[in-house]
Enzyme design. Structure first.
Site, PDB file in Angstrom:
ATOM      1  CG  HIS A 192       0.645 -10.018  -8.888  1.00  0.00           C
ATOM      2  ND1 HIS A 192      -0.477 -10.671  -9.338  1.00  0.00           N
ATOM      3  CD2 HIS A 192       0.536  -8.728  -9.314  1.00  0.00           C
ATOM      4  CE1 HIS A 192      -1.236  -9.821 -10.021  1.00  0.00           C
ATOM      5  NE2 HIS A 192      -0.648  -8.635 -10.018  1.00  0.00           N
ATOM      6  CD  GLU A 193       2.740  -5.708  -8.903  1.00  0.00           C
ATOM      7  OE1 GLU A 193       2.878  -5.314 -10.084  1.00  0.00           O
ATOM      8  OE2 GLU A 193       1.635  -5.745  -8.338  1.00  0.00           O
ATOM      9  CG  HIS A 231       1.911  -7.532 -13.925  1.00  0.00           C
ATOM     10  ND1 HIS A 231       0.938  -7.869 -14.847  1.00  0.00           N
ATOM     11  CD2 HIS A 231       1.257  -7.312 -12.751  1.00  0.00           C
ATOM     12  CE1 HIS A 231      -0.251  -7.852 -14.253  1.00  0.00           C
ATOM     13  NE2 HIS A 231      -0.085  -7.524 -12.983  1.00  0.00           N
ATOM     14  CD  GLU A 259      -3.690  -7.086 -11.894  1.00  0.00           C
ATOM     15  OE1 GLU A 259      -3.373  -7.604 -10.814  1.00  0.00           O
ATOM     16  OE2 GLU A 259      -2.934  -6.323 -12.521  1.00  0.00           O
TER      17      GLU A 259
END
Length: 328
Positions: free
Chosen positions: A131-132, A135, A202
């Site tokens: 997930h990071e 980003h 998100e």
């Protein structure tokens, strides 16, 4: 190009807000001073905001020797995401959480808390890291980090207006009333910008992270655990710097769990529901992972060799014992 455009629009909006605050506090002169501060803040934010965020969150860089399993996991997932290996940091808090920062994929960092490694299973940690990395790949980190820096600066400027008596300035069109309004409304406006940025990105990072890890239900499980455990431990660094809260995968501050305009993150239940839809589309197995990895793929969860997951103590040496998580 789209992310560059969105970042430019965001910076322009925050700069305009900065100048408006300066105008209501000090008239034309205040607006010019605010514009100068905004330019300096933007330049500083672009080149140094990542270092500032890591320092304010008291994150410390780890090496392949101190945390080999974590380092290898980030390295493998970075290759799958198609981005350079970011620096890896550890935050000394029992609250399970994580965030990414950096102006571009070539200058990025991933920070995870010791609580994340302690309470989550390896495949869940991998999903959070994916997930990071999403980003970072989408260059969200530049926008989110600069937003945090400018939001903090806007709040400080509003407070300065109160302390230095901006309401007595004849150039202020609303006098003391204008100053008081800016003191209360400016931080709220900055907060709303932060929340809007965080909430939309998100959902995108959840989707892209699930594609990177190929384990959407692992991220759903991780979010469920984090939401249950996060408020049992205080993230002191985050509480001291609430403008940084939107950087984390889950709101590190107390309260504000509702999925509305005043929450820094989307509701966890909504995020899990979206991940379950993604899992159905990906046709993953019951555990959330594909039953048979494609040729050349490998799992990023360490094998259970009995060695355990090593969480080095912050400030210690690489030879320190560390604590074991659910890896052994």
């Amino acid at each position: 190009m789209l992310n560059f455009f969105r970042t430019s629009i965001l910076l322009a909006a925050l700069t305009a807000l900065f100048m408006a605050i300066g105008y209501f506090i000090g008239g034309t002169n205040g607006m010019l001073i605010a514009f100068g501060i905004a330019v300096v803040t933007n330049l500083f934010g672009y080149w140094n905001s990542d270092k500032l965020v890591l320092a304010m969150q008291q994150a410390q860089e780890v090496s392949p020797r101190s945390t080999p399993e974590l380092y290898q996991m980030v390295e493998g997932l970075s290759r799958r995401a198609g981005i350079p290996m970011p620096k890896v940091y550890l935050i000394n808090t029992d609250q399970p959480n994580a965030f990414a920062t950096g102006r571009n994929p070539q200058n990025a960092a991933v920070a995870v808390s010791s609580g994340l490694l302690r309470y989550l299973e390896p495949h869940e940690v991998a999903a959070v890291i994916a997930h990071e990395l999403a980003h970072i790949r989408s260059r969200d980190t530049l926008t989110m980090t600069i937003t945090a820096t400018l939001a903090g600066a806007i709040s400080m400027l509003a407070q300065f207006g109160l302390f230095f008596g901006g309401g007595n300035n004849r150039g202020n069109p609303l006098g003391a009333v204008g100053t008081l309004l800016m003191v209360f409304l400016a931080p709220v406006a900055a907060m709303l910008v932060q929340m809007a940025v965080s909430r939309t990105r998100e959902y995108e990072a959840d989707k892209d992270g699930a594609e990177i890890s190929r384990d959407p239900l692992a991220l759903a499980s991780a979010l469920s655990k984090i939401s249950q455990l996060a408020h049992r431990a205080v993230n002191v660094a985050a509480e001291r710097n609430p403008a940084m809260a939107h950087l984390y995968i889950f709101n590190p501050l107390s309260g504000a769990r509702m999925d509305n305009l005043f929450s820094t993150h989307p509701d966890v239940g909504n995020r899990i529901a979206e991940l379950q839809k993604i899992a159905a589309v990906m046709q993953v197995g019951g555990t959330g992972r594909r039953a048979e990895p494609s040729r050349g793929e490998r799992s990023f969860a360490p094998r259970n060799t009995g060695g355990g997951w090593r969480v080095p103590p912050i400030g210690g040496t690489e030879d320190d014992g560390g604590q074991r998580g659910p890896w052994g």
